[in-house]
Design a protein around this motif. Structure first.
Motif, PDB file in Angstrom:
ATOM      1  N   TYR A 125       0.839  -1.209   0.000  1.00 43.77           N
ATOM      2  CA  TYR A 125       0.000   0.000   0.000  1.00 43.77           C
ATOM      3  C   TYR A 125       0.872   1.257   0.000  1.00 43.77           C
ATOM      4  O   TYR A 125       0.577   2.231  -0.694  1.00 43.77           O
ATOM      5  N   SER A 153       2.603   1.544  -3.420  1.00 41.35           N
ATOM      6  CA  SER A 153       1.730   1.610  -4.595  1.00 41.35           C
ATOM      7  C   SER A 153       1.820   2.924  -5.371  1.00 41.35           C
ATOM      8  O   SER A 153       1.787   2.892  -6.607  1.00 41.35           O
ATOM      9  N   PRO A 154       1.933   4.089  -4.759  1.00 39.34           N
ATOM     10  CA  PRO A 154       2.065   5.303  -5.574  1.00 39.34           C
ATOM     11  C   PRO A 154       3.353   5.319  -6.401  1.00 39.34           C
ATOM     12  O   PRO A 154       3.370   5.828  -7.519  1.00 39.34           O
ATOM     13  N   ASP A 158      -6.271   1.689  -3.491  1.00 39.33           N
ATOM     14  CA  ASP A 158      -7.193   2.428  -2.646  1.00 39.33           C
ATOM     15  C   ASP A 158      -8.448   1.595  -2.413  1.00 39.33           C
ATOM     16  O   ASP A 158      -8.658   0.550  -3.023  1.00 39.33           O
ATOM     17  N   SER A 209     -10.839   0.848  -5.578  1.00 39.95           N
ATOM     18  CA  SER A 209     -10.352  -0.125  -6.559  1.00 39.95           C
ATOM     19  C   SER A 209     -10.320  -1.531  -5.971  1.00 39.95           C
ATOM     20  O   SER A 209     -10.590  -2.506  -6.679  1.00 39.95           O
ATOM     21  N   TRP A 233       0.463   1.355  -8.806  1.00 39.94           N
ATOM     22  CA  TRP A 233      -0.646   0.464  -8.466  1.00 39.94           C
ATOM     23  C   TRP A 233      -1.782   1.270  -7.862  1.00 39.94           C
ATOM     24  O   TRP A 233      -1.571   2.336  -7.288  1.00 39.94           O
ATOM     25  N   HIS A 234      -2.977   0.754  -7.961  1.00 37.01           N
ATOM     26  CA  HIS A 234      -4.139   1.402  -7.356  1.00 37.01           C
ATOM     27  C   HIS A 234      -4.666   0.485  -6.254  1.00 37.01           C
ATOM     28  O   HIS A 234      -5.443  -0.425  -6.509  1.00 37.01           O
TER      29      HIS A 234
END
Length: 182
Positions: A98, A101-102, A109, A112, A106-107
């Protein structure tokens, strides 16, 4: 006496204390505190490897887990540790992904993840929720059992076995309930 050697060790700690038999650091460093026993010799010589093999046959064998009948006490303890590792490991893995991810594009959140989960077939949803629910419920209920032990209750063999099977049954039932919830 002629032919006898007397060795005197000076022990600075031997002043009437309980440590009379303790060796001084100097004696330990010089190796003069080592007890020696005389070797009894026989007239017949034999192969030292045969003597060693015979001595090994006379040694007791250490028991292994394979000779014991599985009991709820040690199976439950192992399962509690494994479920704790599964829960904490998956939490660390998810939290790390997590946070990364930025950077990786990747998404992860909530929207998603909810959309990806809702796209799964029903059987996959139940299996995934059950896979997460059973370790959680088992570890939580077994933690309550340990808290009960901390208060001093449930230490007899019958109570330990009874509560162990009760934790297994309740964990399975709660995991199924959570898996089939919408």
């Amino acid at each position: 006496m002629k032919g006898s050697i007397t060795v005197v060790l000076h022990q600075p700690y031997a002043l009437g204390w309980p440590l009379v038999n303790a060796a001084s650091p100097i004696a330990i460093a010089l190796g003069t505190n080592i007890q020696k026993r005389h070797i009894s010799s026989t007239t017949k010589t034999s192969d030292p490897t045969k003597i060693l093999a015979q001595q090994r046959l006379n040694r007791p064998v250490s028991p292994h887990l394979s000779i014991y009948e599985p009991q709820i006490t040690w199976c439950g303890s192992i399962a509690n540790r494994i479920t704790g590792l599964v829960l904490s490991g998956s939490l660390y893995l998810w939290a790390t992904s997590y946070l990364a991810s930025p950077l990786l594009g990747w998404h992860l959140d909530s929207a998603s993840m909810a959309a990806a989960f809702s796209a799964l077939p029903i059987i996959a949803k139940v299996a995934l929720k059950g896979t997460v629910a059973f370790p959680f419920t088992y570890h939580s209920l077994n933690g309550l059992r340990h808290l009960m032990w901390d208060t001093g209750y449930g230490f007899t063999n019958e109570q330990v076995a009874k509560t162990g099977w009760m934790v297994v049954g309740l964990s399975g039932a709660c995991a199924l309930l959570l898996a089939f919830m919408y």
